[in-house]
Design a protein around this motif. Structure first.
Motif, PDB file in Angstrom:
ATOM      1  N   PRO A  23       0.865  -1.123  -0.061  1.00 34.24           N
ATOM      2  CA  PRO A  23      -0.131  -0.140   0.122  1.00 34.24           C
ATOM      3  C   PRO A  23       0.769   1.250   0.134  1.00 34.24           C
ATOM      4  O   PRO A  23       1.629   1.631   0.828  1.00 34.24           O
ATOM      5  CB  PRO A  23      -0.998  -0.195   1.398  1.00 34.24           C
ATOM      6  N   GLY A  24       0.503   2.207  -1.284  1.00 36.73           N
ATOM      7  CA  GLY A  24       1.444   3.353  -1.260  1.00 36.73           C
ATOM      8  C   GLY A  24       2.660   3.392  -1.785  1.00 36.73           C
ATOM      9  O   GLY A  24       3.257   4.427  -2.261  1.00 36.73           O
ATOM     10  N   LEU A  25       3.389   2.111  -2.071  1.00 41.15           N
ATOM     11  CA  LEU A  25       4.547   1.905  -2.631  1.00 41.15           C
ATOM     12  C   LEU A  25       4.480   1.185  -3.930  1.00 41.15           C
ATOM     13  O   LEU A  25       3.935   0.248  -4.120  1.00 41.15           O
ATOM     14  CB  LEU A  25       5.421   1.038  -1.814  1.00 41.15           C
ATOM     15  N   TRP A  26       4.640   2.266  -5.025  1.00 41.40           N
ATOM     16  CA  TRP A  26       4.668   1.793  -6.486  1.00 41.40           C
ATOM     17  C   TRP A  26       6.084   1.766  -6.944  1.00 41.40           C
ATOM     18  O   TRP A  26       7.015   2.568  -6.870  1.00 41.40           O
ATOM     19  CB  TRP A  26       3.842   2.918  -7.168  1.00 41.40           C
ATOM     20  N   TRP A  27       6.082   0.928  -7.972  1.00 41.95           N
ATOM     21  CA  TRP A  27       7.304   0.602  -8.800  1.00 41.95           C
ATOM     22  C   TRP A  27       7.049   0.888 -10.328  1.00 41.95           C
ATOM     23  O   TRP A  27       6.000   0.352 -10.657  1.00 41.95           O
ATOM     24  CB  TRP A  27       7.999  -0.802  -8.551  1.00 41.95           C
ATOM     25  N   GLY A  28       7.913   1.480 -10.992  1.00 41.52           N
ATOM     26  CA  GLY A  28       7.943   1.562 -12.408  1.00 41.52           C
ATOM     27  C   GLY A  28       8.988   0.656 -12.946  1.00 41.52           C
ATOM     28  O   GLY A  28      10.275   0.285 -12.325  1.00 41.52           O
ATOM     29  N   SER A  29       9.053  -0.017 -13.971  1.00 41.46           N
ATOM     30  CA  SER A  29       9.960  -0.790 -14.713  1.00 41.46           C
ATOM     31  C   SER A  29       9.571  -1.231 -16.200  1.00 41.46           C
ATOM     32  O   SER A  29       8.647  -0.983 -16.670  1.00 41.46           O
ATOM     33  CB  SER A  29      10.135  -2.171 -13.722  1.00 41.46           C
ATOM     34  N   ARG A  30      10.760  -1.701 -16.943  1.00 39.25           N
ATOM     35  CA  ARG A  30      10.799  -2.034 -18.207  1.00 39.25           C
ATOM     36  C   ARG A  30      10.328  -1.102 -19.088  1.00 39.25           C
ATOM     37  O   ARG A  30       9.986  -1.035 -20.131  1.00 39.25           O
ATOM     38  CB  ARG A  30       9.930  -3.289 -18.227  1.00 39.25           C
TER      39      ARG A  30
ATOM     40  N   ALA B 187       0.037   6.559 -10.671  1.00 39.73           N
ATOM     41  CA  ALA B 187       0.373   6.108  -9.759  1.00 39.73           C
ATOM     42  C   ALA B 187      -0.157   6.971  -8.435  1.00 39.73           C
ATOM     43  O   ALA B 187      -1.015   6.389  -7.415  1.00 39.73           O
ATOM     44  CB  ALA B 187       1.576   5.384  -9.469  1.00 39.73           C
ATOM     45  N   HIS B 188       0.161   8.105  -8.495  1.00 37.16           N
ATOM     46  CA  HIS B 188      -0.209   9.042  -7.501  1.00 37.16           C
ATOM     47  C   HIS B 188      -1.734   9.186  -7.348  1.00 37.16           C
ATOM     48  O   HIS B 188      -2.277   9.179  -6.446  1.00 37.16           O
ATOM     49  CB  HIS B 188       0.712  10.471  -8.084  1.00 37.16           C
ATOM     50  N   ALA B 189      -2.388   9.154  -8.537  1.00 33.66           N
ATOM     51  CA  ALA B 189      -3.979   9.093  -8.493  1.00 33.66           C
ATOM     52  C   ALA B 189      -4.513   8.131  -7.727  1.00 33.66           C
ATOM     53  O   ALA B 189      -5.689   8.138  -7.262  1.00 33.66           O
ATOM     54  CB  ALA B 189      -4.410   9.515  -9.849  1.00 33.66           C
ATOM     55  N   ARG B 190      -3.508   7.070  -7.813  1.00 38.65           N
ATOM     56  CA  ARG B 190      -4.352   5.816  -7.091  1.00 38.65           C
ATOM     57  C   ARG B 190      -3.738   5.418  -5.616  1.00 38.65           C
ATOM     58  O   ARG B 190      -3.647   4.316  -5.116  1.00 38.65           O
ATOM     59  CB  ARG B 190      -3.795   4.541  -7.970  1.00 38.65           C
ATOM     60  N   GLY B 191      -3.147   6.561  -4.987  1.00 38.32           N
ATOM     61  CA  GLY B 191      -2.604   6.460  -3.652  1.00 38.32           C
ATOM     62  C   GLY B 191      -1.142   6.368  -3.556  1.00 38.32           C
ATOM     63  O   GLY B 191      -0.800   5.823  -2.193  1.00 38.32           O
ATOM     64  N   CYS B 192      -0.505   6.591  -4.452  1.00 33.47           N
ATOM     65  CA  CYS B 192       1.112   6.500  -4.336  1.00 33.47           C
ATOM     66  C   CYS B 192       1.490   7.559  -3.269  1.00 33.47           C
ATOM     67  O   CYS B 192       1.502   8.641  -3.489  1.00 33.47           O
ATOM     68  CB  CYS B 192       1.586   6.492  -5.839  1.00 33.47           C
ATOM     69  N   THR B 193       2.369   7.077  -2.353  1.00 34.63           N
ATOM     70  CA  THR B 193       3.105   7.868  -1.677  1.00 34.63           C
ATOM     71  C   THR B 193       4.598   7.854  -1.685  1.00 34.63           C
ATOM     72  O   THR B 193       5.291   8.741  -1.301  1.00 34.63           O
ATOM     73  CB  THR B 193       2.857   7.491  -0.216  1.00 34.63           C
ATOM     74  N   ARG B 194       5.123   6.639  -2.357  1.00 33.90           N
ATOM     75  CA  ARG B 194       6.563   6.645  -2.857  1.00 33.90           C
ATOM     76  C   ARG B 194       6.541   5.783  -4.237  1.00 33.90           C
ATOM     77  O   ARG B 194       5.860   4.745  -4.290  1.00 33.90           O
ATOM     78  CB  ARG B 194       7.122   5.764  -1.679  1.00 33.90           C
ATOM     79  N   PHE B 195       7.317   6.256  -5.097  1.00 36.31           N
ATOM     80  CA  PHE B 195       7.277   5.667  -6.165  1.00 36.31           C
ATOM     81  C   PHE B 195       8.791   5.502  -6.573  1.00 36.31           C
ATOM     82  O   PHE B 195       9.733   6.503  -6.649  1.00 36.31           O
ATOM     83  CB  PHE B 195       6.783   6.788  -7.510  1.00 36.31           C
ATOM     84  N   LEU B 196       9.258   4.227  -6.555  1.00 34.04           N
ATOM     85  CA  LEU B 196      10.658   3.733  -7.136  1.00 34.04           C
ATOM     86  C   LEU B 196      11.019   3.302  -8.487  1.00 34.04           C
ATOM     87  O   LEU B 196       9.959   2.900  -9.199  1.00 34.04           O
ATOM     88  CB  LEU B 196      11.046   2.770  -6.000  1.00 34.04           C
ATOM     89  N   ALA B 197      12.021   3.167  -8.977  1.00 32.12           N
ATOM     90  CA  ALA B 197      12.448   2.375 -10.020  1.00 32.12           C
ATOM     91  C   ALA B 197      13.889   2.158 -10.027  1.00 32.12           C
ATOM     92  O   ALA B 197      14.636   2.690  -9.412  1.00 32.12           O
ATOM     93  CB  ALA B 197      12.253   3.150 -11.352  1.00 32.12           C
ATOM     94  N   HIS B 198      14.303   0.932 -10.543  1.00 34.35           N
ATOM     95  CA  HIS B 198      15.637   0.628 -10.623  1.00 34.35           C
ATOM     96  C   HIS B 198      16.184   1.142 -12.314  1.00 34.35           C
ATOM     97  O   HIS B 198      15.472   0.780 -13.285  1.00 34.35           O
ATOM     98  CB  HIS B 198      16.004  -0.893 -10.794  1.00 34.35           C
ATOM     99  N   VAL B 199      16.818   1.924 -12.253  1.00 32.75           N
ATOM    100  CA  VAL B 199      17.283   2.793 -13.708  1.00 32.75           C
ATOM    101  C   VAL B 199      18.561   2.371 -13.946  1.00 32.75           C
ATOM    102  O   VAL B 199      19.593   2.510 -13.235  1.00 32.75           O
ATOM    103  CB  VAL B 199      17.226   4.231 -13.189  1.00 32.75           C
TER     104      VAL B 199
END
Length: 185
Positions: free
Chosen positions: A82-89, A114-126
């Protein structure tokens, strides 16, 4: 009279959105496979993993006039907890990497939806070679690490720069920064 060889047509207008159609999802999978398996050699055979079971695929679709043509960019997002979203690929077709800011548009929709869906932290391995783009887009480095035999940065988006986008199924149109030139190769 001499006839030259011309480069293929490249669209200058795009729809950046959630992949809602079967052909869009297939196009995203095809592009990911081309970029991560064939071009970069990061994965042998297939780049799919367990994240794909719950991830939301996003696409940049090239437009010919008002008609959708092809998937030329993609990224996936998922909520790990909950609140933690990731982006990838994140992948953009080679011919479209210099046409405009498709990568940035996909990142914007990924984080803002993701922000609109309750994201409080958004991470990615870049991947290290893409870190500057993410820094310009208000991402911060959390740590450096090696993944798949290559240097990566764990990065976090500054959500203050990504207002919520509620209609990600429709997304937004994005035009190239400069119209592609058509000249003899």
């Amino acid at each position: 009279m001499m006839y030259g060889t011309f480069r293929p047509f490249l669209a200058a207008d795009f729809q950046v959105k959630f992949a809602t159609q079967t052909w869009e999802k297939r196009g995203a999978a095809r592009l990911r496979h081309e970029v991560f398996c064939h071009e970069q050699g990061l994965f042998a055979g297939d780049d799919r993993d367990a994240v794909d079971d719950t991830a939301i695929p996003l696409v940049a679709v090239s437009l010919l006039g008002l008609l959708a043509d092809d998937v030329v960019g993609t990224v996936r997002i998922h909520e790990a907890e909950p609140g933690l979203w990731w982006g990838s690929r994140l992948a953009v077709a080679p011919d479209y990497r210099k046409v405009g800011a498709l990568g940035a548009a996909l990142i914007r929709l990924a984080v803002s939806s993701a922000h609109a869906r309750g994201c409080t932290r958004f991470l990615a391995h870049v991947q290290a070679q893409n870190a500057l783009l993410f820094r310009r887009l208000h991402w911060n480095v959390v740590e450096e690490k090696e993944l798949h035999g290559r240097p990566h940065f764990l990065m976090q988006a500054d959500l203050a720069f990504y207002p919520p986008i509620l209609d990600a199924e429709t997304g937004f149109r994005s035009a190239s920064r400069t119209a592609p030139l058509r000249k003899a190769a």
